[in-house]
Design an enzyme around this catalytic site. Structure first.
Site, PDB file in Angstrom:
ATOM      1  N   HIS A 112       0.666   7.993   7.280  1.00 13.93           N
ATOM      2  CA  HIS A 112       1.822   7.287   6.721  1.00 13.93           C
ATOM      3  C   HIS A 112       3.119   7.518   7.502  1.00 13.93           C
ATOM      4  CE1 HIS A 112      -0.527   5.975   3.381  1.00 13.93           C
ATOM      5  NE2 HIS A 112      -0.689   7.181   2.869  1.00 13.93           N
ATOM      6  N   ASP A 121      -9.399   6.125   3.925  1.00 12.56           N
ATOM      7  CA  ASP A 121      -8.577   6.791   2.918  1.00 12.56           C
ATOM      8  C   ASP A 121      -8.308   5.807   1.780  1.00 12.56           C
ATOM      9  OD1 ASP A 121      -6.488   9.389   3.071  1.00 12.56           O
ATOM     10  OD2 ASP A 121      -5.767   7.760   1.799  1.00 12.56           O
ATOM     11  N   HIS A 152      -5.573   5.187   0.514  1.00 12.07           N
ATOM     12  CA  HIS A 152      -4.286   4.549   0.791  1.00 12.07           C
ATOM     13  C   HIS A 152      -4.330   3.797   2.126  1.00 12.07           C
ATOM     14  CE1 HIS A 152      -3.357   8.133  -1.753  1.00 12.07           C
ATOM     15  NE2 HIS A 152      -2.591   7.262  -2.377  1.00 12.07           N
ATOM     16  N   ASP A 202      -9.947  10.740  -0.850  1.00 12.15           N
ATOM     17  CA  ASP A 202      -9.291  10.421  -2.110  1.00 12.15           C
ATOM     18  C   ASP A 202      -9.765   9.141  -2.783  1.00 12.15           C
ATOM     19  OD1 ASP A 202      -8.144   9.140   0.034  1.00 12.15           O
ATOM     20  OD2 ASP A 202      -6.100   9.801  -0.360  1.00 12.15           O
TER      21      ASP A 202
END
Length: 330
Positions: A66, A103, A105, A192
């Protein structure tokens, strides 16, 4: 970098311009040193792979996808996947690098960095930005200029389970991978998406992550990369599921079946050190999550996302040979 160094020295303060001192990216002592070591882990993995010492390497703490060039975000300070990819380009002259991000995200900091480049094929499979940070990564985000068609986003709606994930993966990824023919693969393999994770809302199990390890390794070996694969740990917020997911991925790339029982030493360590009761089984049982979708709304919404992506890619000349492949429905 200089600002992070300065704040690391004091261990407190903020600089909101660079995203520092927020809830996601707090300032702490040795912030720079820790972040630098994480980047170093990725570079060390590349060094060992490119020297021929190993074919695959796993930097467990890596995958801070990120972070951007000008700001920290989402628990990420320095973007080790981006630095790793640029290192492969600058130091080893690689022309075709595939970045795949599983992931929960969206891998925004990586895909947007190479958004205008045809030399990096960025693939992110993640929970839809309508439901989770960072709110991006939709099918229409396919790159621009020379990079048009080289950013692939596959959003998933909450509740997505293993079999549905695998079907979507197989419908779109293998043909793009084969056509691009990467020389090196960087895989951000966040844990996750597991159904017991604290931040995500997908229903994925260790069986899915074992499949990903096996399948991504297979695809890597069939390309010009000849199996060269750098794994970066990524996100995960449940110590038990993270450990088992990462192990499942490692066993997948090596072709080893997951053992039945968790090591007793690991169970004792987690209980004594952190007062956590971890799973006695390494792999999750075969869980049928289809009962959470009796009307098929999860499946239908995911298929809508995938069809939207296929419609975008059909307009890209580079993927012309995949047109027939895109019409498949498993």
């Amino acid at each position: 970098i200089n600002t992070i160094k300065e704040l690391s020295y004091t261990g407190y303060g903020s600089n909101y311009k660079f995203g520092l001192g927020t809830g996601d990216c707090p300032v702490f002592p040795e912030m720079h040193e820790v972040s630098r070591l994480i980047v170093g882990g990725a570079l060390e993995g590349i060094k060992r792979i490119q020297s021929g010492e190993v074919t695959q390497a796993f930097s467990l703490l890596g995958g801070l996808h990120h972070a951007f060039e000008s700001r920290a975000a989402g628990f990420c300070y320095y973007n080790d996947p981006v630095i790793a990819i640029k290192h492969l380009q600058q130091e080893y002259g690689l022309e075709r690098i595939l970045y795949i991000d599983t992931d929960v995200h969206h891998g925004d900091g990586v895909l947007y960095t190479f958004y205008e480049s045809e030399k990096v094929l960025g693939i992110s499979i993640h929970q839809s930005g309508y439901y989770i940070f960072p709110g991006t990564g939709f099918p229409k985000e396919i790159g621009k200029k020379k990079g048009l068609g080289y950013s692939i986003n596959i959003p998933l709606v909450p509740g997505t389970w293993d079999d549905l994930y695998i079907q979507m993966f197989e419908e779109i990824i293998p043909c793009l991978w084969e056509k691009f023919d990467p020389e090196f693969i960087v895989w951000q393999c966040g844990a996750d998406g597991h159904f017991r994770d604290l931040l995500g809302s997908l229903n994925l199990t260790t069986n899915l992550y074992h499949f990903l390890g096996k399948r991504i390794s297979e695809l890597s070996k069939k390309s010009s990369a000849k199996g060269k694969l750098l794994l970066l740990g990524g996100g995960g917020y449940n110590p038990d599921s993270v450990a088992r997911v990462w192990l499942a991925e490692l066993l997948g790339i090596t072709g080893i079946t997951i053992s039945d029982e968790s090591p007793q030493e690991w169970i004792n360590f987690c209980k004594q050190k952190y007062n956590i009761d971890v799973s006695k089984k390494l792999a999750d049982p075969k869980i049928d999550f289809k009962n959470v979708d009796p009307r098929g709304s999860i499946r239908d919404e995911n298929r809508r996302y995938l069809q939207e992506l296929k419609n975008e890619l059909k307009q890209i000349e580079a993927w012309k040979s995949c047109y027939h492949f895109f019409e498949r429905t498993i």
